[in-house]
Design a protein around this motif. Structure first.
Motif, PDB file in Angstrom:
ATOM      1  N   ARG A 171      61.696 -69.711 -94.410  1.00  0.00           N
ATOM      2  CA  ARG A 171      62.988 -69.160 -94.010  1.00  0.00           C
ATOM      3  C   ARG A 171      63.405 -69.865 -92.739  1.00  0.00           C
ATOM      4  O   ARG A 171      62.659 -69.897 -91.767  1.00  0.00           O
ATOM      5  CB  ARG A 171      62.871 -67.666 -93.769  1.00  0.00           C
ATOM      6  CG  ARG A 171      62.611 -66.896 -95.034  1.00  0.00           C
ATOM      7  CD  ARG A 171      62.538 -65.421 -94.743  1.00  0.00           C
ATOM      8  NE  ARG A 171      62.313 -64.708 -95.990  1.00  0.00           N
ATOM      9  CZ  ARG A 171      62.675 -63.464 -96.193  1.00  0.00           C
ATOM     10  NH1 ARG A 171      63.254 -62.779 -95.236  1.00  0.00           N
ATOM     11  NH2 ARG A 171      62.450 -62.886 -97.334  1.00  0.00           N
ATOM     12  N   GLU A 205      66.272 -69.993 -89.750  1.00  0.00           N
ATOM     13  CA  GLU A 205      67.340 -69.245 -89.117  1.00  0.00           C
ATOM     14  C   GLU A 205      67.733 -69.932 -87.814  1.00  0.00           C
ATOM     15  O   GLU A 205      66.913 -70.608 -87.193  1.00  0.00           O
ATOM     16  CB  GLU A 205      66.885 -67.812 -88.816  1.00  0.00           C
ATOM     17  CG  GLU A 205      66.510 -67.022 -90.052  1.00  0.00           C
ATOM     18  CD  GLU A 205      65.947 -65.651 -89.748  1.00  0.00           C
ATOM     19  OE1 GLU A 205      66.208 -64.727 -90.543  1.00  0.00           O
ATOM     20  OE2 GLU A 205      65.244 -65.486 -88.720  1.00  0.00           O
ATOM     21  N   THR A 262      68.631 -63.478 -98.604  1.00  0.00           N
ATOM     22  CA  THR A 262      69.917 -64.157 -98.549  1.00  0.00           C
ATOM     23  C   THR A 262      70.436 -64.161 -97.115  1.00  0.00           C
ATOM     24  O   THR A 262      70.361 -63.165 -96.411  1.00  0.00           O
ATOM     25  CB  THR A 262      70.929 -63.462 -99.487  1.00  0.00           C
ATOM     26  OG1 THR A 262      70.387 -63.462-100.811  1.00  0.00           O
ATOM     27  CG2 THR A 262      72.257 -64.185 -99.506  1.00  0.00           C
ATOM     28  N   GLU A 263      70.972 -65.285 -96.707  1.00  0.00           N
ATOM     29  CA  GLU A 263      71.396 -65.506 -95.314  1.00  0.00           C
ATOM     30  C   GLU A 263      72.701 -64.812 -94.949  1.00  0.00           C
ATOM     31  O   GLU A 263      73.634 -64.768 -95.748  1.00  0.00           O
ATOM     32  CB  GLU A 263      71.550 -67.016 -95.125  1.00  0.00           C
ATOM     33  CG  GLU A 263      71.987 -67.466 -93.770  1.00  0.00           C
ATOM     34  CD  GLU A 263      72.131 -68.976 -93.743  1.00  0.00           C
ATOM     35  OE1 GLU A 263      73.216 -69.444 -93.356  1.00  0.00           O
ATOM     36  OE2 GLU A 263      71.185 -69.694 -94.122  1.00  0.00           O
ATOM     37  N   ARG A 307      75.545 -65.339 -92.066  1.00  0.00           N
ATOM     38  CA  ARG A 307      76.029 -66.245 -91.021  1.00  0.00           C
ATOM     39  C   ARG A 307      76.825 -65.428 -90.033  1.00  0.00           C
ATOM     40  O   ARG A 307      77.991 -65.115 -90.256  1.00  0.00           O
ATOM     41  CB  ARG A 307      76.851 -67.371 -91.633  1.00  0.00           C
ATOM     42  CG  ARG A 307      75.953 -68.268 -92.467  1.00  0.00           C
ATOM     43  CD  ARG A 307      76.492 -69.615 -92.712  1.00  0.00           C
ATOM     44  NE  ARG A 307      75.438 -70.445 -93.298  1.00  0.00           N
ATOM     45  CZ  ARG A 307      75.655 -71.604 -93.853  1.00  0.00           C
ATOM     46  NH1 ARG A 307      76.873 -72.104 -93.904  1.00  0.00           N
ATOM     47  NH2 ARG A 307      74.640 -72.295 -94.348  1.00  0.00           N
ATOM     48  N   THR A 350      72.234 -67.290 -87.363  1.00  0.00           N
ATOM     49  CA  THR A 350      72.031 -66.793 -88.724  1.00  0.00           C
ATOM     50  C   THR A 350      70.794 -65.896 -88.758  1.00  0.00           C
ATOM     51  O   THR A 350      69.924 -66.000 -87.908  1.00  0.00           O
ATOM     52  CB  THR A 350      71.823 -67.943 -89.730  1.00  0.00           C
ATOM     53  OG1 THR A 350      70.585 -68.604 -89.450  1.00  0.00           O
ATOM     54  CG2 THR A 350      72.971 -68.932 -89.691  1.00  0.00           C
ATOM     55  N   ARG A 351      70.732 -65.051 -89.764  1.00  0.00           N
ATOM     56  CA  ARG A 351      69.547 -64.256 -90.033  1.00  0.00           C
ATOM     57  C   ARG A 351      69.410 -64.097 -91.542  1.00  0.00           C
ATOM     58  O   ARG A 351      70.403 -64.101 -92.270  1.00  0.00           O
ATOM     59  CB  ARG A 351      69.613 -62.869 -89.380  1.00  0.00           C
ATOM     60  CG  ARG A 351      69.408 -62.854 -87.882  1.00  0.00           C
ATOM     61  CD  ARG A 351      68.010 -63.332 -87.498  1.00  0.00           C
ATOM     62  NE  ARG A 351      67.758 -63.312 -86.083  1.00  0.00           N
ATOM     63  CZ  ARG A 351      68.007 -64.325 -85.241  1.00  0.00           C
ATOM     64  NH1 ARG A 351      68.540 -65.438 -85.678  1.00  0.00           N
ATOM     65  NH2 ARG A 351      67.712 -64.221 -83.965  1.00  0.00           N
ATOM     66  N   ILE A 352      68.162 -63.926 -91.975  1.00  0.00           N
ATOM     67  CA  ILE A 352      67.870 -63.692 -93.388  1.00  0.00           C
ATOM     68  C   ILE A 352      67.099 -62.377 -93.485  1.00  0.00           C
ATOM     69  O   ILE A 352      65.874 -62.352 -93.343  1.00  0.00           O
ATOM     70  CB  ILE A 352      67.057 -64.849 -94.002  1.00  0.00           C
ATOM     71  CG1 ILE A 352      67.789 -66.170 -93.845  1.00  0.00           C
ATOM     72  CG2 ILE A 352      66.767 -64.554 -95.488  1.00  0.00           C
ATOM     73  CD1 ILE A 352      66.991 -67.392 -94.280  1.00  0.00           C
ATOM     74  N   ARG A 406      75.002 -68.723-101.311  1.00  0.00           N
ATOM     75  CA  ARG A 406      73.705 -68.796-100.634  1.00  0.00           C
ATOM     76  C   ARG A 406      73.738 -68.052 -99.308  1.00  0.00           C
ATOM     77  O   ARG A 406      72.693 -67.814 -98.712  1.00  0.00           O
ATOM     78  CB  ARG A 406      73.323 -70.248-100.376  1.00  0.00           C
ATOM     79  CG  ARG A 406      72.931 -70.990-101.628  1.00  0.00           C
ATOM     80  CD  ARG A 406      72.495 -72.391-101.355  1.00  0.00           C
ATOM     81  NE  ARG A 406      71.604 -72.471-100.208  1.00  0.00           N
ATOM     82  CZ  ARG A 406      71.302 -73.586 -99.603  1.00  0.00           C
ATOM     83  NH1 ARG A 406      71.802 -74.722-100.019  1.00  0.00           N
ATOM     84  NH2 ARG A 406      70.501 -73.588 -98.570  1.00  0.00           N
ATOM     85  N   TRP A 407      74.927 -67.713 -98.825  1.00  0.00           N
ATOM     86  CA  TRP A 407      75.066 -67.007 -97.550  1.00  0.00           C
ATOM     87  C   TRP A 407      76.325 -66.153 -97.583  1.00  0.00           C
ATOM     88  O   TRP A 407      77.219 -66.391 -98.395  1.00  0.00           O
ATOM     89  CB  TRP A 407      75.104 -67.993 -96.374  1.00  0.00           C
ATOM     90  CG  TRP A 407      76.252 -68.968 -96.435  1.00  0.00           C
ATOM     91  CD1 TRP A 407      76.237 -70.205 -97.005  1.00  0.00           C
ATOM     92  CD2 TRP A 407      77.576 -68.769 -95.934  1.00  0.00           C
ATOM     93  NE1 TRP A 407      77.474 -70.791 -96.891  1.00  0.00           N
ATOM     94  CE2 TRP A 407      78.321 -69.934 -96.228  1.00  0.00           C
ATOM     95  CE3 TRP A 407      78.205 -67.735 -95.255  1.00  0.00           C
ATOM     96  CZ2 TRP A 407      79.655 -70.088 -95.875  1.00  0.00           C
ATOM     97  CZ3 TRP A 407      79.534 -67.883 -94.905  1.00  0.00           C
ATOM     98  CH2 TRP A 407      80.245 -69.061 -95.212  1.00  0.00           C
TER      99      TRP A 407
END
Length: 188
Positions: free
Chosen positions: A27, A29, A70-71, A73, A79-81, A95-96
């Motif tokens: 991952r 970020e 899933t990211e 933004r 960013t964080r997942i 994807r985000w």
């Protein structure tokens, strides 16, 4: 074989740099342009997140859906997942997502990530208006869910215990012991 370690560009990493990274079992970020790469979570962590995601998916209504890994933004260099998200979106190939799409972020606590998951992530998610934040603690023999709702720009704890029972973002209830895999149960 050496691990993939990108060199930090002058001025920090950007979303374009993040998008150019190869897909894999890590991952990645961004925090103010700094890249954090974490290994894939443990088997138990993945199982809990996957089981919770499936149950949330079954309970979701309307345009809401659950996904995992899933990211979000949050900003151009942030960013964080989360482990699990409940989204308001009909875009399956994304994807985000932006914070405005996210109704709920869930973190299953990982060893060594207590500060990130108890302080940093909730502060970021609240700052960017994500309405609900749940944290699943797995330190002890009994799993504990800490459920938060956004109130006046900050998270307020709504409940804490071995069961999640909420009316928002939709009606949902689960006993956390149901998320424990058979192979991780202790015979008493």
């Amino acid at each position: 074989m050496s691990p993939f370690m990108p060199v930090m560009p002058e001025g920090g990493f950007t979303l374009d740099d993040l998008d150019a990274l190869p897909e894999g079992q890590v991952r990645a970020e961004l925090t103010d342009g700094a890249l954090t790469i974490s290994p894939a979570p443990t088997r138990l962590h993945q199982y809990i997140a996957g089981s919770l995601c499936l149950r949330l998916s079954e309970a979701a209504t309307g345009m809401m859906s659950a996904t995992w890994g899933t990211e979000i933004r949050l900003a151009a260099s942030l960013t964080r997942i989360p482990d699990v998200l409940v989204l308001r979106s009909r875009e399956p190939d994304r994807r985000w997502f932006s914070p405005s799409n996210v109704l709920l972020a869930v973190e299953v606590e990982s060893p060594g990530h207590h500060v990130e998951e108890r302080i940093t992530r909730p502060a970021l998610y609240a700052e960017f208006g994500i309405e609900h934040y749940w944290r699943i603690e797995t330190d002890d023999d009994q799993f504990v869910a800490v459920v938060h709702a956004l109130r006046d720009g900050r998270y307020a704890e709504v409940s804490r215990g071995c069961r999640i029972e909420v009316a928002e973002p939709f009606t949902f209830r689960v006993d956390l012991e149901e998320l424990r895999p058979q192979w991780a149960r202790r015979e008493w």
